[in-house]
Design an enzyme around this catalytic site. Structure first.
Site: not given
Length: 305
Positions: A62, A84, A126, A168, A187, A210, A218
């Site tokens: 992913e 997805w 994304y 930055r 998310c 989640d 994640n």
């Protein structure tokens, strides 16, 4: 203490003390606002959950898909990645009235390029924002047209190499102008990087999480991206700081949560990157090997769409 214990402690705190809320999906959650996890990525360490099997190759595929800027699920489907599939399937059923089974929908995505082009796109999610953030320019007639896209990832690598002391070093996915065109607004939305003593650190802010199903993916994905950036910029991986906004557990995940909280973390997984490609956009799944990963059995629960 095992690094994974903080994840389990967060899960327990949400389940035992979180506020019950009605959410967008209608399923309901227990939720806390504001959470933090910290992981040191030195010596190949990765925040790979061991109290259930996490399919790290799926999460890696992913991330590599994000880095292509692709927004259609077909490349993922052809690799067997299912993350997805539910969102375009739900859109297809809603717009056509055809109550096609998810498995049949995915088969058609894989076999029919035209069908995939029409129904497999997720909108500017994304990867689109990461490597092709849209810009616009005014024409002499007073109208405006699309300008060249901004490759945030390429600029981030350049900035880390040329100006490591900058404040930055940011990768942003929350494009307000395009949220309504996305199958799911980002998310894990804001990444900020920090170079100190030759180490690359990262703070990730995730607006919605989640914890049972999403957070293990994640954390792996964020740590992997940090490792890729560090390698490309000749830095050592440092600390990953994960920060959650609405951090929640779904009420229909009770069995998964009870089982996972009954388990003890085991082993300390490490990631080995087997080569350094010319750019951050040239990694392949074959470039990664995970060592010392001996997880408990997988745990399954329904995804809220």
């Amino acid at each position: 203490m095992h690094p994974e214990q903080q994840y389990l402690d967060l899960m327990r705190r949400i389940w035992e003390h979180g506020s019950e809320r009605v959410d967008r999906t209608g399923i309901g959650t227990r939720s806390v606002m504001g959470a933090m996890l910290r992981y040191d990525l030195a010596d190949g360490a990765m925040p790979l959950v061991t109290t259930k099997r996490v399919y790290w190759k799926t999460a890696t595929r992913e991330l590599l898909w994000f880095l292509t800027g692709e927004t259609n699920i077909r490349p993922l489907v052809l690799q067997g990645v299912k993350i997805w599939n539910d969102w375009p399937h739900a859109r297809y059923v809603k717009e056509t009235g055809d109550e096609i089974a998810l498995e049949e929908f995915v088969r058609r995505i894989a076999e029919d390029e035209q069908f995939a082009a029409r129904w497999g796109d997720l909108g500017p999610v994304y990867g689109k924002q990461w490597v092709d953030w849209p810009t616009y320019r005014y024409r002499p007639d007073g109208l405006y047209e699309r300008g060249p896209g901004i490759n945030q990832v390429a600029l981030l690598v350049e900035s880390l190499r040329d100006n490591p002391g900058s404040r930055r070093h940011i990768l942003e996915g929350w494009n307000v102008a395009e949220l309504d065109r996305m199958a799911l607004p980002p998310c894990h939305k804001t990444y900020q990087y920090h170079v100190a003593d030759g180490r690359l650190n990262c703070v990730l802010y995730q607006r919605s999480c989640d914890v049972a199903l999403g957070l293990p993916f994640n954390m792996w994905s964020a740590a992997l991206l940090q490792r890729l950036l560090a390698q490309q910029c000749e830095l050592e991986p440092g600390e990953l700081v994960w920060m959650g906004g609405d951090t929640h557990l779904y009420l229909n995940h009770a069995e998964l949560i009870a089982e996972q909280l009954s388990r003890e973390p085991q082993s300390r997984p490490r990631l080995e990157i087997l080569r350094k490609p010319p750019t951050i956009f040239d990694y392949r799944i074959e470039d990664f090997a995970v060592r010392d990963y001996t997880p408990h059995a997988p745990l399954k629960a329904p995804v809220a769409v």
